[in-house]
Design a protein around this motif. Structure first.
Motif, mmCIF file in Angstrom:
data_model
loop_
_atom_site.group_PDB
_atom_site.id
_atom_site.type_symbol
_atom_site.label_atom_id
_atom_site.label_comp_id
_atom_site.label_asym_id
_atom_site.label_seq_id
_atom_site.Cartn_x
_atom_site.Cartn_y
_atom_site.Cartn_z
ATOM 1 N N LEU A 1 -9.615 4.052 3.976
ATOM 2 C CA LEU A 1 -10.725 4.114 3.041
ATOM 3 C C LEU A 1 -10.462 5.171 1.965
ATOM 4 O O LEU A 1 -10.030 6.290 2.275
ATOM 5 N N LYS A 2 -10.729 4.803 0.720
ATOM 6 C CA LYS A 2 -10.683 5.752 -0.388
ATOM 7 C C LYS A 2 -11.864 5.473 -1.312
ATOM 8 O O LYS A 2 -12.364 4.347 -1.367
ATOM 9 N N ILE A 3 -12.300 6.495 -2.027
ATOM 10 C CA ILE A 3 -13.369 6.324 -3.005
ATOM 11 C C ILE A 3 -12.763 6.329 -4.401
ATOM 12 O O ILE A 3 -12.016 7.243 -4.769
ATOM 13 N N LYS A 4 -13.081 5.300 -5.180
ATOM 14 C CA LYS A 4 -12.560 5.163 -6.540
ATOM 15 C C LYS A 4 -13.714 4.933 -7.499
ATOM 16 O O LYS A 4 -14.692 4.266 -7.158
ATOM 17 N N ARG A 5 -13.599 5.503 -8.693
ATOM 18 C CA ARG A 5 -14.635 5.319 -9.698
ATOM 19 C C ARG A 5 -14.317 4.121 -10.585
ATOM 20 O O ARG A 5 -13.224 4.011 -11.141
ATOM 21 N N TYR A 6 -15.278 3.237 -10.694
ATOM 22 C CA TYR A 6 -15.211 2.080 -11.581
ATOM 23 C C TYR A 6 -16.311 2.212 -12.629
ATOM 24 O O TYR A 6 -17.192 3.083 -12.503
ATOM 25 N N PRO A 7 -16.292 1.376 -13.680
ATOM 26 C CA PRO A 7 -17.363 1.460 -14.679
ATOM 27 C C PRO A 7 -18.761 1.358 -14.069
ATOM 28 O O PRO A 7 -19.707 1.966 -14.574
ATOM 29 N N GLU A 8 -18.894 0.611 -12.991
ATOM 30 C CA GLU A 8 -20.201 0.437 -12.359
ATOM 31 C C GLU A 8 -20.555 1.552 -11.381
ATOM 32 O O GLU A 8 -21.656 1.569 -10.816
ATOM 33 N N GLY A 9 -19.623 2.491 -11.139
ATOM 34 C CA GLY A 9 -19.914 3.609 -10.254
ATOM 35 C C GLY A 9 -18.853 3.816 -9.199
ATOM 36 O O GLY A 9 -17.778 3.188 -9.230
ATOM 37 N N LEU A 10 -19.127 4.692 -8.254
ATOM 38 C CA LEU A 10 -18.198 4.956 -7.160
ATOM 39 C C LEU A 10 -18.247 3.815 -6.155
ATOM 40 O O LEU A 10 -19.315 3.337 -5.785
ATOM 41 N N ARG A 11 -17.054 3.400 -5.699
ATOM 42 C CA ARG A 11 -16.948 2.341 -4.713
ATOM 43 C C ARG A 11 -15.870 2.712 -3.694
ATOM 44 O O ARG A 11 -14.903 3.416 -4.022
ATOM 45 N N ILE A 12 -16.027 2.223 -2.479
ATOM 46 C CA ILE A 12 -14.989 2.420 -1.463
ATOM 47 C C ILE A 12 -13.971 1.299 -1.563
ATOM 48 O O ILE A 12 -14.322 0.115 -1.596
ATOM 49 N N VAL A 13 -12.708 1.681 -1.633
ATOM 50 C CA VAL A 13 -11.578 0.755 -1.668
ATOM 51 C C VAL A 13 -10.936 0.744 -0.287
ATOM 52 O O VAL A 13 -10.747 1.804 0.327
ATOM 53 N N THR A 14 -10.622 -0.449 0.208
ATOM 54 C CA THR A 14 -9.986 -0.561 1.519
ATOM 55 C C THR A 14 -8.641 -1.259 1.382
ATOM 56 O O THR A 14 -8.524 -2.254 0.679
ATOM 57 N N GLN A 15 -7.646 -0.702 2.056
ATOM 58 C CA GLN A 15 -6.316 -1.298 2.083
ATOM 59 C C GLN A 15 -5.747 -1.201 3.487
ATOM 60 O O GLN A 15 -5.970 -0.185 4.181
ATOM 61 N N PRO A 16 -5.021 -2.227 3.954
ATOM 62 C CA PRO A 16 -4.343 -2.112 5.254
ATOM 63 C C PRO A 16 -3.427 -0.896 5.272
ATOM 64 O O PRO A 16 -2.799 -0.568 4.264
ATOM 65 N N ILE A 17 -3.366 -0.221 6.399
ATOM 66 C CA ILE A 17 -2.554 0.988 6.481
ATOM 67 C C ILE A 17 -1.082 0.667 6.208
ATOM 68 O O ILE A 17 -0.594 -0.425 6.471
ATOM 69 N N GLN A 18 -0.377 1.668 5.693
ATOM 70 C CA GLN A 18 1.008 1.505 5.281
ATOM 71 C C GLN A 18 1.907 1.077 6.438
ATOM 72 O O GLN A 18 2.929 0.399 6.246
ATOM 73 N N GLU A 19 1.540 1.461 7.658
ATOM 74 C CA GLU A 19 2.377 1.146 8.821
ATOM 75 C C GLU A 19 2.625 -0.344 8.994
ATOM 76 O O GLU A 19 3.618 -0.750 9.603
ATOM 77 N N TYR A 20 1.735 -1.198 8.461
ATOM 78 C CA TYR A 20 1.933 -2.632 8.630
ATOM 79 C C TYR A 20 3.156 -3.149 7.886
ATOM 80 O O TYR A 20 3.669 -4.224 8.211
ATOM 81 N N THR A 21 3.654 -2.406 6.896
ATOM 82 C CA THR A 21 4.867 -2.859 6.210
ATOM 83 C C THR A 21 6.068 -2.857 7.153
ATOM 84 O O THR A 21 7.068 -3.529 6.877
ATOM 85 N N LYS A 22 5.975 -2.122 8.271
ATOM 86 C CA LYS A 22 7.064 -2.115 9.259
ATOM 87 C C LYS A 22 7.209 -3.466 9.957
ATOM 88 O O LYS A 22 8.239 -3.740 10.571
ATOM 89 N N LEU A 23 6.178 -4.297 9.864
ATOM 90 C CA LEU A 23 6.219 -5.603 10.522
ATOM 91 C C LEU A 23 6.804 -6.689 9.628
ATOM 92 O O LEU A 23 6.982 -7.820 10.067
ATOM 93 N N ARG A 24 7.109 -6.355 8.386
ATOM 94 C CA ARG A 24 7.602 -7.366 7.456
ATOM 95 C C ARG A 24 8.971 -7.892 7.868
ATOM 96 O O ARG A 24 9.861 -7.132 8.228
ATOM 97 N N GLY A 25 9.089 -9.223 7.785
ATOM 98 C CA GLY A 25 10.357 -9.868 8.080
ATOM 99 C C GLY A 25 10.985 -10.443 6.825
ATOM 100 O O GLY A 25 11.181 -9.735 5.837
ATOM 101 N N MET A 26 11.276 -11.740 6.828
ATOM 102 C CA MET A 26 11.953 -12.382 5.712
ATOM 103 C C MET A 26 11.062 -12.419 4.467
ATOM 104 O O MET A 26 9.894 -12.786 4.529
#
Length: 294
Positions: free
Chosen positions: A104-129
């Motif tokens: 979770l991170k808080i980012k400011r947009y024109p409409e106000g503060l919003r929480i941004v969600t992204q899958p944790i970086q560790e999931y890139t370790k599962l990438r294959g082809m």
């Protein structure tokens, strides 16, 4: 139910208080404000409801404290109270699952503060082809593009809208787990400015009348003329993050695993698939039968 109250820094480093709770069985709301030790005050959106996720299957969320890297992480139950006890997986020995863990991170947009969600970086370790494409025009001459066949896949795509407004398509996006009589649509409706997912024909849907549905997000505008998709497919789940996590949408599906073609599409106009990367996804267990964490 499941209330949570915690501090989270915004982009400028200011600490904000966040209050969350589950509501209406299948949604998790949040508010950003202040807390004096006794009273929480919502300072950002007095007359608007904000959700972490706009899918049908993201509820009873919980955040992590004391995470080793100092992040505020969240996951939720990928299921829904109305039909959670009827999903067609009993013969496989399970019902329901957990979502991807998200930062979770808080980012400011024109409409106000919003929480941004992204899958944790560790999931890139599962990438294959990996498969990569660039600058594919979808629309009048080629309305669909077959990407590949997969049951576990990560998709990262950027669509660029045409400068000629008369050519802007009504909608574009992806159709996943496609086969005869089966598909799940993940799309952006440019006319309405909505991100949406349709699981009416996603596979087994008749175990409860509440299951087949279309889910919509709040308004989502293109950024610099582009809409970005990040999609995680894992056979019985579709988790989508749009415009770098500004919008998230998670839904369970129960498809025939043999019907697993992935298509990109556009209708009533044209759009450029500026970049597309897909990765097959490996399991979370390593060769020593230990969960991959680093």
């Amino acid at each position: 139910e499941d209330p949570d109250l915690f501090e989270l820094a915004d982009e400028e480093g200011n600490m904000r208080w966040v209050l969350t709770h589950s509501v209406d069985v299948a949604k998790v709301e949040y508010n950003i404000g202040t807390f004096d030790g006794t009273t929480f005050k919502n300072t950002e959106t007095i007359d608007q409801v904000l959700y972490f996720d706009y899918g049908r299957d993201f509820t009873e969320a919980a955040t992590f404290t004391n995470e080793p890297k100092g992040r505020r992480l969240i996951w939720a139950w990928l299921d829904e109270g109305i039909y959670g006890g009827q999903t067609p997986t009993e013969d496989e020995g399970w019902r329901g699952s957990l979502t991807l863990i998200r930062e979770l991170k808080i980012k400011r947009y024109p409409e106000g503060l919003r929480i941004v969600t992204q899958p944790i970086q560790e999931y890139t370790k599962l990438r294959g082809m990996n498969k990569h494409l660039e600058n594919v025009v979808l629309g009048k001459n080629q309305s669909t593009l077959s990407i590949q066949k997969a049951n576990q896949l990560e998709i990262v795509a950027v669509f660029t809208l045409p400068n000629d407004t008369s050519q802007i398509p009504k909608e574009f996006g992806f159709k996943v787990f496609v086969g005869e009589g089966q598909w799940t649509t993940i799309g952006y409706n440019n006319y309405l400015g909505l991100f949406w997912m349709d699981r009416y024909n996603s596979g087994e849907v008749d175990f409860n009348p509440a299951f087949p549905c279309i889910t919509y997000t709040t308004l989502l505008s293109p950024e610099n003329g582009q809409i970005q998709f990040r999609i995680f497919l894992d056979q019985n789940s579709v988790e989508v993050f749009a415009n770098n996590g500004k919008i998230a949408m998670s839904n369970a599906i129960y498809p025939d695993p043999a019907k697993n073609e992935i298509l990109a599409y556009a209708t009533d106009g044209q759009v450029t698939l500026t970049s597309l990367d897909t990765w097959t996804l490996n399991g979370i267990w390593n060769s020593d039968n230990e969960v991959i964490t680093e």
